[in-house]
Enzyme design. Structure first.
Site, PDB file in Angstrom:
ATOM      1  N   CYS A 102       0.843  -1.199   0.000  1.00 58.55           N
ATOM      2  CA  CYS A 102       0.000   0.000   0.000  1.00 58.55           C
ATOM      3  C   CYS A 102       0.884   1.257   0.000  1.00 58.55           C
ATOM      4  O   CYS A 102       1.545   1.530  -0.989  1.00 58.55           O
ATOM      5  CB  CYS A 102      -0.996  -0.043   1.153  1.00 58.55           C
ATOM      6  SG  CYS A 102      -2.385   1.109   0.983  1.00 58.55           S
TER       7      CYS A 102
ATOM      8  N   HIS B  29      -3.544  -5.421   0.626  1.00 65.81           N
ATOM      9  CA  HIS B  29      -2.996  -5.893   1.899  1.00 65.81           C
ATOM     10  C   HIS B  29      -2.983  -7.411   1.945  1.00 65.81           C
ATOM     11  O   HIS B  29      -3.990  -8.029   2.285  1.00 65.81           O
ATOM     12  CB  HIS B  29      -3.792  -5.302   3.067  1.00 65.81           C
ATOM     13  CG  HIS B  29      -3.533  -3.850   3.240  1.00 65.81           C
ATOM     14  ND1 HIS B  29      -2.517  -3.374   4.029  1.00 65.81           N
ATOM     15  CD2 HIS B  29      -4.106  -2.763   2.676  1.00 65.81           C
ATOM     16  CE1 HIS B  29      -2.492  -2.053   3.969  1.00 65.81           C
ATOM     17  NE2 HIS B  29      -3.445  -1.658   3.146  1.00 65.81           N
TER      18      HIS B  29
ATOM     19  N   GLU C  57      -1.677  -9.249   4.074  1.00 65.89           N
ATOM     20  CA  GLU C  57      -1.621  -9.722   5.460  1.00 65.89           C
ATOM     21  C   GLU C  57      -2.981  -9.910   6.110  1.00 65.89           C
ATOM     22  O   GLU C  57      -3.071 -10.464   7.204  1.00 65.89           O
ATOM     23  CB  GLU C  57      -0.775  -8.763   6.302  1.00 65.89           C
ATOM     24  CG  GLU C  57      -1.411  -7.403   6.571  1.00 65.89           C
ATOM     25  CD  GLU C  57      -1.249  -6.375   5.471  1.00 65.89           C
ATOM     26  OE1 GLU C  57      -1.587  -5.209   5.734  1.00 65.89           O
ATOM     27  OE2 GLU C  57      -0.800  -6.705   4.363  1.00 65.89           O
TER      28      GLU C  57
END
Length: 183
Positions: free
Chosen positions: A74, A162, A164
């Site tokens: 990001c 993202h 994660e």
């Protein structure tokens, strides 16, 4: 064992990046973005986390001089693009949303294995509008032309989304692909 430093740019998901790598069996450490570059030279790779703004990226510009693979997530990707001469600006869509991303380079070492498409969790309040020289756009979506970019020669990579978070379909694959570049 591969050692990765996750550089904290004050993003709300930074601790999840650290945890995702740790869960993959990686020796990882979460470090402040004002850490001296010499203290990061022993790592096999760096992850530049997301965060609220470019003016809070500490010494990340100095980390780009290190001879290790770097993955920007990001804001981390936007930072890499800006530092290497790409164009970064405001996006049309703020806030987080589920986005279908089309992989445009199936041979890309970071996201190619996700082809033909994947679903991700992303925010597009800021985005890369044009990749820097030496980089290739490797993924796109209906809301953002540059969802991912790579420069395998310099070992610099970025994703707008993202990997994660649980909402991202194959986030662990992105991290695994990055780790393969760090070995």
């Amino acid at each position: 064992m591969t050692r990765i430093a996750v550089v904290d740019n004050h993003g709300q998901f930074t601790h999840l990046e650290h945890r995702a790598l740790r869960d993959l069996g990686v020796d990882t450490e979460l470090v402040d973005n004002d850490t001296a570059p010499a203290d990061l030279a022993a790592y096999d790779g760096l992850v530049l986390s997301g965060g609220p703004s470019m003016d809070r990226t500490g010494r990340c510009d100095e980390y780009l001089d290190l001879d290790v693979p770097i993955l920007g997530i990001c804001l981390g990707m936007q930072f890499i693009a800006a530092e290497y001469g790409g164009d970064v600006g405001s996006g049309e869509y703020g806030g987080y949303a589920d986005v279908t991303v089309e992989i445009v380079d199936e041979k890309d070492p970071l996201v190619g294995s996700l082809a033909p498409e994947t679903r991700v969790w992303a925010s597009h309040a800021e985005r890369v509008n044009a990749v820097p020289d030496g980089f290739a756009r490797t993924a796109t979506s209906d809301v953002c032309d540059v969802e991912a970019m790579s420069d395998p020669e310099r070992e610099r990579y970025g994703v707008q989304w993202h990997p994660e978070v649980a909402h991202t379909e194959a986030g662990d694959v992105v991290f695994e692909n990055f780790l393969a570049r760090c070995e």
